[in-house]
Design a protein around this motif. Structure first.
Motif, mmCIF file in Angstrom:
data_model
loop_
_atom_site.group_PDB
_atom_site.id
_atom_site.type_symbol
_atom_site.label_atom_id
_atom_site.label_comp_id
_atom_site.label_asym_id
_atom_site.label_seq_id
_atom_site.Cartn_x
_atom_site.Cartn_y
_atom_site.Cartn_z
ATOM 1 N N ASN A 153 -0.770 -36.479 -5.443
ATOM 2 C CA ASN A 153 -1.002 -37.064 -4.119
ATOM 3 C C ASN A 153 -1.169 -36.014 -3.032
ATOM 4 O OD1 ASN A 153 -0.867 -39.706 -5.064
ATOM 5 N ND2 ASN A 153 1.347 -39.840 -4.774
ATOM 6 N N THR A 169 -8.773 -36.922 -9.831
ATOM 7 C CA THR A 169 -8.766 -38.263 -9.242
ATOM 8 C C THR A 169 -9.234 -39.307 -10.243
ATOM 9 O OG1 THR A 169 -9.167 -37.358 -7.028
ATOM 10 C CG2 THR A 169 -9.689 -39.680 -7.382
ATOM 11 N N GLN A 170 -10.300 -38.996 -10.979
ATOM 12 C CA GLN A 170 -10.817 -39.955 -11.955
ATOM 13 C C GLN A 170 -9.851 -40.134 -13.116
ATOM 14 O OE1 GLN A 170 -15.013 -39.867 -12.583
ATOM 15 N NE2 GLN A 170 -14.856 -40.482 -14.733
ATOM 16 N N ARG A 173 -7.111 -42.396 -12.018
ATOM 17 C CA ARG A 173 -7.602 -43.771 -11.972
ATOM 18 C C ARG A 173 -7.668 -44.367 -13.384
ATOM 19 N NH1 ARG A 173 -12.421 -42.882 -9.763
ATOM 20 N NH2 ARG A 173 -11.458 -42.710 -7.703
ATOM 21 N N ARG A 174 -8.101 -43.572 -14.352
ATOM 22 C CA ARG A 174 -8.165 -44.048 -15.735
ATOM 23 C C ARG A 174 -6.774 -44.407 -16.242
ATOM 24 N NH1 ARG A 174 -11.283 -42.560 -20.197
ATOM 25 N NH2 ARG A 174 -13.044 -42.703 -18.749
ATOM 26 N N ALA A 176 -4.196 -45.344 -14.481
ATOM 27 C CA ALA A 176 -3.744 -46.552 -13.795
ATOM 28 C C ALA A 176 -4.344 -47.794 -14.437
ATOM 29 C CB ALA A 176 -4.124 -46.488 -12.319
ATOM 30 N N GLU A 177 -5.591 -47.690 -14.894
ATOM 31 C CA GLU A 177 -6.253 -48.823 -15.535
ATOM 32 C C GLU A 177 -5.677 -49.100 -16.916
ATOM 33 O OE1 GLU A 177 -10.236 -47.448 -15.587
ATOM 34 O OE2 GLU A 177 -10.666 -47.970 -13.490
ATOM 35 N N THR A 206 0.404 -46.726 -11.508
ATOM 36 C CA THR A 206 -0.395 -47.761 -10.848
ATOM 37 C C THR A 206 -0.407 -47.615 -9.339
ATOM 38 O OG1 THR A 206 1.486 -49.286 -10.721
ATOM 39 C CG2 THR A 206 0.082 -49.407 -12.702
#
Length: 259
Positions: A153, A169-170, A173-174, A176-177, A206
């Motif tokens: 962060n 960042t990606q 995000r992966r 979190a999904e 998440t």
């Protein structure tokens, strides 16, 4: 049989053999290929990523992901190493950990022109999840000036080399999904853990608070499905000793592949 094995062992007709003998790879554009590994762990109640400070140009002094060039052969007989092998090698060289110690998965390719000022370089990024109890075993390697676990962060694009901020960042995000539909959280908790400790990992990945009641029901389903089991011992807490649990390795691997 793998595709690589098929390509090596298939019969080659005489015309194709002659074509390959005369083929000159240098006659065609050959962008370089690298692999970069975003290694994550949960430390001090936050998601952190292992970064190295570059000791040389380009981006000297900037933070970067561990990684390096894929070893490429000099012709059709020697084509170098596979991508997964390159990622595993870089992980071991840069952290001292084996791929069997961590969760390692390919994230995707990043090939924007001018992402590397030296030449056209396409990178294939991977993300690795490292249990907190393995972090003390991580030892830096390569020609980096320094290495550290930095808060995801707190990262800024201007502080990072190449397009590595976007890769981090990606990857976040992966994760979190995937955390709610797979068992990747098993790679971010210690071997034994309490229910609140696992809930905290879900909340970190998440970026959303996890309702204790709803999470306990999810946790109980994982126990019923044989993904998690109670482990020996208890954890001392501020109120009373808490039960500890562990993931079942075989079931966890199956769940990750299936989902």
């Amino acid at each position: 049989m793998s595709k690589k094995t098929e390509a090596v062992t298939r019969r080659v007709d005489p015309e194709e053999a002659a074509f390959l003998r005369d083929y000159r790879p240098a006659d065609f554009p050959r962008p370089s290929v690298t692999v970069d590994v975003a290694a994550f762990s949960v430390l001090d109640a936050e998601l952190r990523v292992l970064l190295v400070k570059r000791g040389g140009h380009p981006f000297k002094g900037a933070w970067a992901l561990p990684g390096g060039f894929v070893r490429v052969g000099d012709g059709h007989r020697d084509q170098g190493e596979d991508l997964d092998a390159a990622a595993t090698r870089e992980l071991e060289e840069e952290t001292g950990l084996r791929a069997s110690d961590v969760y390692l998965e390919q994230l995707g390719a990043f090939g924007k022109a001018a992402r590397d000022p030296r030449m056209r370089v396409i990178t294939v990024a991977y993300y690795a999840l490292i249990r907190p109890d393995l972090v003390p075993l991580v030892r830096g390697g390569g020609d980096a000036a320094a290495a550290d676990w930095l808060s995801v962060n707190a990262l800024r694009p201007a502080d990072m080399a190449f397009d590595h901020h976007g890769i981090v960042t990606q990857a976040a995000r992966r994760m979190a999904e995937r955390v709610s539909s797979s068992s990747i959280a098993s790679s971010l908790v210690t071997k034994t853990f309490t229910i609140p400790e696992l809930r905290h990992v879900y909340a970190i990945l998440t970026g959303k608070p996890q309702d204790p009641g709803n999470f306990r029901r999810k946790f109980e389903r994982m126990v019923e499905e044989g993904i998690i089991e109670q482990a020996p011992g208890k954890r001392i807490t501020a109120s009373k000793p808490a039960l500890v649990y562990r993931f079942l390795p075989e079931k966890t691997e199956h769940e990750c592949r299936r989902r």
